[in-house]
Design a protein around this motif. Structure first.
Motif, PDB file in Angstrom:
ATOM      1  N   SER A 145     -38.958   5.719  83.096  1.00 20.54           N
ATOM      2  CA  SER A 145     -39.904   4.645  83.390  1.00 20.54           C
ATOM      3  C   SER A 145     -39.980   4.330  84.875  1.00 20.54           C
ATOM      4  CB  SER A 145     -39.509   3.380  82.626  1.00 20.54           C
ATOM      5  OG  SER A 145     -38.247   2.904  83.053  1.00 20.54           O
ATOM      6  N   ASN A 146     -38.981   4.784  85.667  1.00 21.97           N
ATOM      7  CA  ASN A 146     -38.982   4.548  87.114  1.00 21.97           C
ATOM      8  C   ASN A 146     -39.388   5.776  87.914  1.00 21.97           C
ATOM      9  OD1 ASN A 146     -38.108   1.863  86.935  1.00 21.97           O
ATOM     10  ND2 ASN A 146     -35.972   2.494  86.776  1.00 21.97           N
ATOM     11  N   GLN A 162     -42.102   2.872  79.758  1.00 20.09           N
ATOM     12  CA  GLN A 162     -42.099   1.508  80.272  1.00 20.09           C
ATOM     13  C   GLN A 162     -42.376   0.501  79.162  1.00 20.09           C
ATOM     14  OE1 GLN A 162     -44.965   1.542  83.425  1.00 20.09           O
ATOM     15  NE2 GLN A 162     -43.578   2.493  84.912  1.00 20.09           N
ATOM     16  N   CYS A 165     -39.336   0.186  76.760  1.00 18.86           N
ATOM     17  CA  CYS A 165     -38.200  -0.488  77.400  1.00 18.86           C
ATOM     18  C   CYS A 165     -38.451  -1.991  77.519  1.00 18.86           C
ATOM     19  CB  CYS A 165     -37.934   0.124  78.772  1.00 18.86           C
ATOM     20  SG  CYS A 165     -37.323   1.825  78.715  1.00 18.86           S
ATOM     21  N   GLU A 260     -45.258  -6.924  84.083  1.00 18.91           N
ATOM     22  CA  GLU A 260     -44.135  -6.328  83.353  1.00 18.91           C
ATOM     23  C   GLU A 260     -43.785  -7.155  82.114  1.00 18.91           C
ATOM     24  OE1 GLU A 260     -40.896  -5.129  85.790  1.00 18.91           O
ATOM     25  OE2 GLU A 260     -42.144  -3.804  87.007  1.00 18.91           O
TER      26      GLU A 260
END
Length: 701
Positions: A145-146, A162, A165, A260
């Protein structure tokens, strides 16, 4: 006579199979074989003797269990792989003929879709099995996801990781399942307890990742494909267990603005209006969990409540409930060590109900230099109702105004700087105005502070969570030297150095005095060296010449090949050397006589001084000498040395009574313990030097 067995048909030769033979038996390509093994959880095995398994085996030969490969023959994914291969051939022929439309039509209509639902159910028969295997899945998905979007890592995969998570983090916030966290070099470790299972995973820092070409993303992508399916099932089960609708509503516009966690909206199943995730709190969550229940469960609860209890038991039950409430209000018991050499008992920790509301009464504001994502997650997971931050950190904040009077704590990560080095404040006329038309007061750190607000560094949040209590914020003030950030999963054993305990509590008897003596000896040695160097400078040179050995010594002992060795000395040289030796002896004698006279005079002066001090105090000279701090320290050192000597003698006597085998085992244990004790002693010495340097710095300041 028994039948002769053919070689290679029994034993380890039958139990193992090479990867090449396995691929030929399954009739699939090597990439598909790797993918299938990852999905099914089949890994290579190492036989004890490769020559018995296969004569042609090399060190690089990969072996599998024969039963595992036979288990793959009935896998439905094999047919999917073969269909995919046949469709890929048709698409290749169409593209070779230039029929692009037919190729796209074949890809849309005939290309088989691979689903892993049956594999998830097969590998994890119960939900607890899936939770036990969630550590690697979370670490892999948080890593992807990063990552930046590349040809090897498509953007769809990153977006899916992402989303999964963040959904998992929302469940941890609602259920208050997070327990501990630790900042390490690799990233941030988190530990959560879900249905009695401890789950530990690693989240990398939000840095710019550079993807290199020496990483095989095909294999990692296969793991990600399996883990996304697994985490999707786990999230669905977790959300439904607390009465939440899965998947939660997702706002793409808020996500584009960096929301987010705030981009998701959690809602209950068939109750009331939806509630945004950014407004979750401990009280609201508890009410929501109570109200969001299925109708069947509520009906069962009503039936149980409708049952009438006997009259005699009502009073007893009420008294029992009252007693339980009183017990719950009491503080936790602590286990104290009774004997001196007894083991340290683990102390009971605060319950999850207490730690889940650790930050419930606070309102936090995150400065723009702090890591917003982990801090927001941790604060909300431990009961914080409102978290604000600067607009540059993204969408979803409780407030973007740093001067909001509701803020009780502000997390900053830069010290207070002098006002001269800071840029000028913006024009007040361009700042935000209130509804009355008045300009709001702007308090921007580090130019000014708000009275009554607590300013802390980010480590305060982690240390409070790991110790399950609110720590002193003055130790984590901006610019202050932070306490050591220790791993919550590593507990210091007896005899080891523990930086969280004062040095006086863990050092053995007489160690501090020994350290002081060593420092005094080192200081005296340095003084002697300085005096010796001054004396060497003061020695006159005869005739302005120096011999060859002095010149060599001045070059730090560097002697080249043949230098000062091959030249034979003449008679004049020998005579000059003899003269120098005679002169040196004369000088040594004069120096020793002078030194003895100085020592005697100094000793007489000190004795006279002691007599005067004893006369003024009205005591004898012997009593005065025994009451000095140095004499007391020396007496303490003597007692400690005597005690250690007696313990060693007693240990040697006990060792002599042991058998030889047990004695050797005891000596090995003793050696390892001594090695650990030396390491702990070295760390304590470093700590003493650091403390002494700090005290000297404070006194000089």
């Amino acid at each position: 006579m028994g039948r002769i067995k053919k070689k290679g048909t029994s034993g380890s030769a039958k139990n193992f199979i090479t990867r090449t033979r396995a691929v030929k038996k399954l009739q699939i390509s090597l990439p598909d074989f790797r993918r299938l093994c990852i999905f099914k959880g089949i890994y290579p095995r190492e036989p004890r003797n490769k020559k018995k398994v296969s004569k042609s085996a090399t060190p690089s030969t990969t072996f599998y269990y024969t039963k595992d490969i036979q288990y793959l023959f009935h896998e439905p994914l094999l047919n999917k792989f073969r269909e995919h291969k046949s469709v890929a051939k048709k698409i290749g022929r169409a593209l070779g003929r230039g029929e692009v439309g037919d190729a796209s039509r074949l890809e849309k209509t005939l290309m088989p879709k691979i689903t892993l639902d049956h594999i998830i159910k097969e590998r994890y028969p119960t939900f607890v099995d899936a939770l036990r295997d969630l550590d690697d899945a979370l670490s892999m998905l948080f890593l992807f996801s990063n990552l930046p979007s590349t040809s090897a890592v498509p953007s769809k995969t990153i977006a899916l990781c992402q989303r999964l998570c963040l959904e998992f983090e929302h469940y941890l916030i609602v259920s208050h399942s997070l327990r501990k966290s630790f900042l390490s070099i690799k990233g941030i470790y988190y530990q959560a307890t879900i249905q009695g299972q401890d789950i530990l995973w690693l989240v990398p820092y939000k840095f710019v990742q550079r993807v290199t070409g020496d990483i095989d993303f095909r294999i990692m992508g296969t793991f990600v494909e399996f883990y996304t399916t697994l985490l999707g099932f786990v999230n669905f089960r977790l959300y439904t267990s607390v009465g939440l609708v899965y998947p939660p509503k997702f706002s793409s516009s808020s996500d584009e603005r960096g929301g987010e966690l705030g981009a998701f909206t959690l809602e209950g199943r068939g109750v009331g209006p939806s509630q945004p995730a950014i407004e979750d709190s401990s009280a609201a969550n508890s009410e929501k969990v109570q109200t969001i229940t299925s109708s069947a469960a509520q009906a069962e609860a009503d039936k149980i409540a409708a049952l009438t209890a006997p009259e005699g038991e009502t009073d007893d039950s009420a008294a029992l409930v009252a007693g339980n409430e009183d017990e719950n209000n009491d503080a936790l018991d602590t286990f104290e060590v009774t004997a001196q050499d007894a083991d340290i008992l683990p102390q009971p920790q605060a319950g999850s109900a207490e730690t889940s509301t650790l930050f419930a009464s606070f309102t936090f504001y995150l400065s723009r230099e702090t890591p917003r994502q982990p801090l927001e997650f941790l604060l909300k997971a431990f009961g914080c109702k409102r978290v604000g931050w600067d607009t540059v950190l993204g969408d979803g904040a409780f407030t973007n105004d740093e001067s909001n009077p509701a803020i009780t704590h502000q997390v900053v990560d830069r010290p207070a700087l002098p006002l001269e080095s800071l840029p000028a404040l913006p024009d007040p006329s361009t700042s935000a105005q209130s509804t009355d038309g008045e300009v709001k007061p702007v308090a921007l750190w580090p130019r000014a502070t708000v009275p009554g607000r607590t300013y802390v560094q980010p480590q305060w949040v982690w240390d409070c969570i790991n110790q399950a209590k609110l720590l002193r914020p003055d130790l984590y003030a901006p610019g202050a030297t932070l306490p050591p950030h220790l791993s919550p999963w590593v507990k210091a054993k007896k005899g080891q150095y523990d930086p969280s305990i004062p040095l006086a509590e863990q050092e053995p008897e007489g160690e501090a005095e020994q350290f002081e003596d060593e420092e005094e000896i080192e200081a005296e040695g340095q003084d002697d060296e300085e005096m010796g160097s001054d004396a060497e400078k003061a020695v006159p040179k005869r005739n302005g010449k120096r011999n060859g050995m002095d010149a060599l010594l001045d070059r730090s002992g560097e002697v080249e090949a043949g230098e000062g060795m091959d030249i034979a000395g003449t008679e004049s040289d020998f005579s000059s050397e003899e003269e120098e030796e005679e002169v040196g002896e004369d000088w040594d004698g004069i120096h020793s006589e002078a030194a003895s006279e100085i020592d005697e005079a100094e000793a007489a002066r000190l004795q006279h001084q002691r007599e005067l001090e004893a006369e003024a105090a009205g005591i004898s000279v012997e009593t005065l000498e025994t009451n000095t701090p140095k004499s007391k320290a020396a007496e303490a050192r003597k007692k400690a040395a005597k005690k250690r000597r007696e313990e060693e003698e007693e240990k040697e006597r006990l060792k002599m009574m042991l058998p030889q085998r047990k004695r050797k085992l005891f000596e090995r244990m003793e050696y390892s313990n001594q090695k650990k004790d030396k390491e702990a002693e070295l760390l304590r010495k470093k700590k003493r030097k650091v403390d002494k340097a700090k005290s000297v710095g404070r006194s000089s300041a």
